[in-house]
Design an enzyme around this catalytic site. Structure first.
Site, PDB file in Angstrom:
ATOM      1  N   SER A   1      43.811  11.167  42.884  1.00  0.00           N
ATOM      2  CA  SER A   1      44.058  12.488  43.468  1.00  0.00           C
ATOM      3  C   SER A   1      45.501  12.931  43.201  1.00  0.00           C
ATOM      4  O   SER A   1      45.908  14.002  43.631  1.00  0.00           O
ATOM      5  CB  SER A   1      43.789  12.463  44.984  1.00  0.00           C
ATOM      6  OG  SER A   1      44.518  11.416  45.599  1.00  0.00           O
TER       7      SER A   1
ATOM      8  N   THR B   1      33.860  58.717  57.058  1.00  0.00           N
ATOM      9  CA  THR B   1      32.803  57.789  57.478  1.00  0.00           C
ATOM     10  C   THR B   1      31.724  57.959  56.417  1.00  0.00           C
ATOM     11  O   THR B   1      31.555  59.059  55.869  1.00  0.00           O
ATOM     12  CB  THR B   1      32.225  58.124  58.874  1.00  0.00           C
ATOM     13  OG1 THR B   1      31.689  59.446  58.836  1.00  0.00           O
ATOM     14  CG2 THR B   1      33.303  58.061  59.951  1.00  0.00           C
TER      15      THR B   1
ATOM     16  N   SER C   1      45.139  50.697  29.320  1.00  0.00           N
ATOM     17  CA  SER C   1      43.917  50.223  28.684  1.00  0.00           C
ATOM     18  C   SER C   1      44.206  50.045  27.205  1.00  0.00           C
ATOM     19  O   SER C   1      45.018  50.773  26.630  1.00  0.00           O
ATOM     20  CB  SER C   1      42.817  51.271  28.872  1.00  0.00           C
ATOM     21  OG  SER C   1      41.857  51.171  27.839  1.00  0.00           O
TER      22      SER C   1
ATOM     23  N   LYS D   1      44.711  55.779  30.657  1.00  0.00           N
ATOM     24  CA  LYS D   1      44.436  54.959  31.851  1.00  0.00           C
ATOM     25  C   LYS D   1      45.686  54.400  32.525  1.00  0.00           C
ATOM     26  O   LYS D   1      46.649  54.037  31.868  1.00  0.00           O
ATOM     27  CB  LYS D   1      43.516  53.786  31.465  1.00  0.00           C
ATOM     28  CG  LYS D   1      42.122  54.189  31.077  1.00  0.00           C
ATOM     29  CD  LYS D   1      41.346  54.898  32.182  1.00  0.00           C
ATOM     30  CE  LYS D   1      40.712  53.930  33.152  1.00  0.00           C
ATOM     31  NZ  LYS D   1      39.699  53.077  32.542  1.00  0.00           N
TER      32      LYS D   1
ATOM     33  N   ASN E   1      45.585  51.604  35.366  1.00  0.00           N
ATOM     34  CA  ASN E   1      44.685  50.815  36.210  1.00  0.00           C
ATOM     35  C   ASN E   1      45.447  50.051  37.301  1.00  0.00           C
ATOM     36  O   ASN E   1      46.480  49.461  37.033  1.00  0.00           O
ATOM     37  CB  ASN E   1      43.905  49.821  35.344  1.00  0.00           C
ATOM     38  CG  ASN E   1      43.024  50.525  34.329  1.00  0.00           C
ATOM     39  OD1 ASN E   1      42.559  51.635  34.579  1.00  0.00           O
ATOM     40  ND2 ASN E   1      42.814  49.897  33.186  1.00  0.00           N
TER      41      ASN E   1
ATOM     42  N   GLU F   1      42.816  45.338  42.283  1.00  0.00           N
ATOM     43  CA  GLU F   1      41.479  44.836  41.954  1.00  0.00           C
ATOM     44  C   GLU F   1      41.438  43.315  42.014  1.00  0.00           C
ATOM     45  O   GLU F   1      40.453  42.719  42.447  1.00  0.00           O
ATOM     46  CB  GLU F   1      41.066  45.326  40.566  1.00  0.00           C
ATOM     47  CG  GLU F   1      40.853  46.829  40.528  1.00  0.00           C
ATOM     48  CD  GLU F   1      40.746  47.352  39.101  1.00  0.00           C
ATOM     49  OE1 GLU F   1      39.612  47.455  38.619  1.00  0.00           O
ATOM     50  OE2 GLU F   1      41.778  47.616  38.472  1.00  0.00           O
TER      51      GLU F   1
HETATM   52  N1  ARG Z   1      43.874   9.906  48.354  1.00  0.00           N
HETATM   53  C1  ARG Z   1      43.178   9.702  49.569  1.00  0.00           C
HETATM   54  C2  ARG Z   1      42.739  11.060  50.138  1.00  0.00           C
HETATM   55  O1  ARG Z   1      43.157  12.024  49.623  1.00  0.00           O
HETATM   56  C3  ARG Z   1      44.063   9.016  50.574  1.00  0.00           C
HETATM   57  C4  ARG Z   1      43.333   8.194  51.594  1.00  0.00           C
HETATM   58  C5  ARG Z   1      42.643   7.084  50.947  1.00  0.00           C
HETATM   59  N2  ARG Z   1      42.102   6.157  51.872  1.00  0.00           N
HETATM   60  C6  ARG Z   1      41.217   5.241  51.505  1.00  0.00           C
HETATM   61  N3  ARG Z   1      40.796   4.435  52.382  1.00  0.00           N
HETATM   62  N4  ARG Z   1      40.747   5.218  50.275  1.00  0.00           N
HETATM   63  O2  ARG Z   1      41.969  11.169  51.072  1.00  0.00           O
END
Ligand code: ARG
Length: 455
Positions: free
Chosen positions: A20, A152, A274, A280, A282, A287
């Site tokens: 992560s 309305t 455009s 144009k 825009n 948007e």
């Molecule tokens: N990277 C993990 C998360 O984002 C951290 C916690 C991980 N804990 C574990 N027991 N694997 O949730």
């Protein structure tokens, strides 16, 4: 990484799916703050020695500097921000780094970091909304008397002032701020010390770490502390509602800036051309703000779906919480900044607003009200009389105040010259003196209220 029990490393596909770090590196500051608070508490409770505590604090300062300088090397094989920092700490200060994780688990660590991050995000959202409110207030201040059609069903309904219209959004965004404030209040409890899920046998002081991190108190139940993500959902719900409200203002800007309406002009800085149609201009940013609403709602739905049915306590499913929150925060903050800038940039076009008003017989209600007030007719009958007069004006292609008294009397002989006093746009707007109404005097009251709140 996992010590004694493991003999071989992970499969290649595990190296793909588990890390992560690519996104949770955004929690580095919070992770360092959490580690500092935890370390200080461990040392003052005698769970680690003072010297070890100081060595760890120095090491964390060195890590922080590397991250700030951009020299820190984030490694995917170390999975996440927690293990990246811990591992670098060990390289810098040696085995004593291993004492930091006493009485702690990544489970309470990650959710502590995340609560801190979301808490700051609530504050940024509040700031972004306040800035947008101020931009709207600036327009309202210049246009307490500027008449525009109120709609309305997207049909011209009754004249209002542009200031009144802007202040409607100031109210809406005020409630959005309230939602972030509530979310912040509820999330501001510390999960740190819940350890893996059951608490710890070490004599930790959870009040001390909670206080050090600015939390009101420690969370009461360790299992809840580890599992709960409703704080993130609440933040995402607040983001979603704010984005939805924002999309309505964006929609107005798109509409107001088409030549067919021409109610406002955005400067060159806020319009794009455009590639084929040279005429144009825009309103792309408006948007995009409108379009990005779907992302924010999607983030809420995605995380709600992750958490749904997930038994207590931690499951790696929960690692999916962060990207959704980061995306919603980035999207909302960008949208708020863009809208605030556009609202400050735009120039209202009172002539166009007035012309659109005049095309729609917006004082027909004033005419009916006059018939009720002066001729003492029931409103339903007055409505019918006014409708017939509108039809007449439409056939002649004139506004109501350009009809003659004879025209009016052909519909109802009791009508007098007096009626013309209520048929102008100004008279109509000025008469809307009920609380919250569009009369400039009332709009100025609202303005003063908000000036006070937003000072
Ligand atoms: N990277 C993990 C998360 O984002 C951290 C916690 C991980 N804990 C574990 N027991 N694997 O949730």
């Amino acid at each position: 990484m996992w010590g004694g029990r493991f003999q071989s490393g992970p499969a290649d596909i595990m190296r793909e799916i588990t890390p992560s770090i690519d996104f949770d590196k955004r929690l580095a500051g919070e992770d360092l703050a959490g580690s500092r608070a935890h370390c200080r508490m461990l040392a003052s409770e005698g769970i680690i020695s003072k010297e070890d505590g100081l060595a760890i604090q120095d090491g964390l300062t060195a890590v922080e500097k590397e991250i700030k300088d951009g020299t820190f090397v984030f490694k995917r094989e170390l999975e996440d921000i927690h293990l990246n920092i811990e591992s670098r700490l060990a390289e810098l200060i040696g085995p004593v780094a291993g004492r930091l994780h006493t009485a702690r688990s990544r489970n309470d660590q990650v959710v502590t970091d995340f609560r801190l991050w979301v808490r700051a995000a609530c504050e940024r959202a509040d700031q972004g909304l306040a800035t947008l409110q101020l931009a709207l207030l600036g327009q309202a201040e210049n246009h307490t008397d500027t008449i525009m059609p109120g709609f309305t069903h997207m049909q011209v309904a009754q004249p209002v002032t542009f200031g009144h219209h802007c202040l409607a959004y100031v109210e809406m965004f005020g409630r959005d701020r309230g939602r972030f404030e509530d979310a912040r209040k509820r999330l501001n409890e510390s999960p740190l010390g819940a350890a893996a899920l059951a608490g710890t046998s070490f004599p930790i002081d959870r009040d001390a770490t909670a206080k050090a991190l600015g939390f009101i108190r420690p969370m009461r139940n360790s299992m809840d502390a580890i599992s709960a993500r409703d704080f993130a959902l609440e933040y995402l719900a607040a983001c979603t509602i704010a984005a939805v409200n924002l999309s309505r203002l964006a929609g107005e800007l798109v509409q107001w800036s088409t030549p067919a309406f021409g109610f406002v002009k955005l400067s060159d800085a806020f319009t794009t051309g455009s590639s084929i149609m040279p005429q144009k201009r825009n309103p792309d940013a408006a948007e995009l703000v409108r379009g990005k609403t779907g992302r924010v709602l999607g983030d809420f739905v995605a995380l709600a779906t992750v958490v749904k049915g997930l038994v207590l306590t931690y499951g790696t499913d929960l690692q999916e919480d962060k990207e959704r929150v980061f995306d919603a925060a980035d999207t909302l903050e960008l949208s708020l900044a863009a809208m605030a800038a556009m609202m400050a940039d735009l120039t209202a076009q009172p002539d166009k607003m007035r012309a659109a008003c005049e095309a729609g017989f917006p004082t027909a209600t004033d005419l009916a009200d006059w018939v009720v007030r002066v001729l003492k007719k029931p409103f339903r009958e007055a409505h019918h009389i006014a409708g017939s007069i509108v039809k007449l004006a439409e056939d002649r292609n004139v506004t109501l105040d350009k009809l003659t008294l004879a025209d009016m009397q052909a519909v109802d002989p009791a009508i007098t010259q007096e009626v013309f006093k209520v048929l102008s746009l100004e008279a109509s707007v000025n008469s809307r003196m009920s609380l919250g109404g569009t009369a400039p005097a009332r709009v100025k009251e609202q303005l003063n209220h908000w000036r006070g709140v937003l000072k």
